[in-house]
Design a protein around this motif. Structure first.
Motif, PDB file in Angstrom:
ATOM      1  N   VAL A 217       0.841  -1.200   0.000  1.00 54.32           N
ATOM      2  CA  VAL A 217       0.000   0.000   0.000  1.00 54.32           C
ATOM      3  C   VAL A 217       0.876   1.250   0.000  1.00 54.32           C
ATOM      4  N   SER A 218       1.976   1.221   0.738  1.00 62.68           N
ATOM      5  CA  SER A 218       2.892   2.372   0.741  1.00 62.68           C
ATOM      6  C   SER A 218       3.456   2.632  -0.653  1.00 62.68           C
ATOM      7  N   ALA A 219       3.846   1.572  -1.332  1.00 65.42           N
ATOM      8  CA  ALA A 219       4.383   1.724  -2.691  1.00 65.42           C
ATOM      9  C   ALA A 219       3.308   2.247  -3.641  1.00 65.42           C
ATOM     10  N   THR A 220       2.106   1.718  -3.525  1.00 64.92           N
ATOM     11  CA  THR A 220       1.003   2.160  -4.384  1.00 64.92           C
ATOM     12  C   THR A 220       0.654   3.614  -4.109  1.00 64.92           C
ATOM     13  N   THR A 221       0.638   3.994  -2.846  1.00 63.34           N
ATOM     14  CA  THR A 221       0.316   5.372  -2.472  1.00 63.34           C
ATOM     15  C   THR A 221       1.363   6.338  -3.006  1.00 63.34           C
ATOM     16  N   ALA A 222       2.621   5.961  -2.904  1.00 66.98           N
ATOM     17  CA  ALA A 222       3.689   6.822  -3.424  1.00 66.98           C
ATOM     18  C   ALA A 222       3.532   7.031  -4.927  1.00 66.98           C
ATOM     19  N   THR A 223       3.177   5.982  -5.642  1.00 65.94           N
ATOM     20  CA  THR A 223       2.972   6.089  -7.087  1.00 65.94           C
ATOM     21  C   THR A 223       1.747   6.949  -7.393  1.00 65.94           C
TER      22      THR A 223
END
Length: 105
Positions: free
Chosen positions: A29-35
């Motif tokens: 989720v952190s990676a998706t949010t950053a993107t």
């Protein structure tokens, strides 16, 4: 390993598996949010967003309620089991003592 040891390890293993899954979800989720943040810079704020309830406060409230509910259920369960204690056969070590009977009037 005795069956009782195997069974007593199941809750710990289940909690460990849940924690590993949660960590994986948080990482993704952190990676998706950053993107997503990179693409959403030009998106205007939602109207009335400031009037939505605070999600952290809602989460805390829900878990506080759940903790109270679980404490209530534990208390009820123990009291219910105590009502059956005089009927149960005597147990070996680790058993809770039977409640004292009220004096006859």
């Amino acid at each position: 390993m005795p069956l009782s040891d195997t069974l007593s390890n199941i809750p710990d293993q289940l909690l460990e598996a849940i924690e590993m899954t949660q960590q994986l979800v948080l990482t993704n989720v952190s990676a998706t949010t950053a993107t997503a943040k990179a693409f959403s810079r030009n998106v205007p704020d939602l109207p009335f967003a400031d009037r939505l309830p605070d999600p952290i406060r809602l989460t805390d409230s829900a878990f506080d309620f759940a903790a109270k509910l679980m404490a209530n259920q534990r208390d009820f369960s123990l009291k219910l089991l105590e009502t059956f204690a005089p009927v149960e056969p005597a147990r070996s070590s680790g058993a809770r003592p039977a409640p004292a009977k009220a004096a006859a009037k």
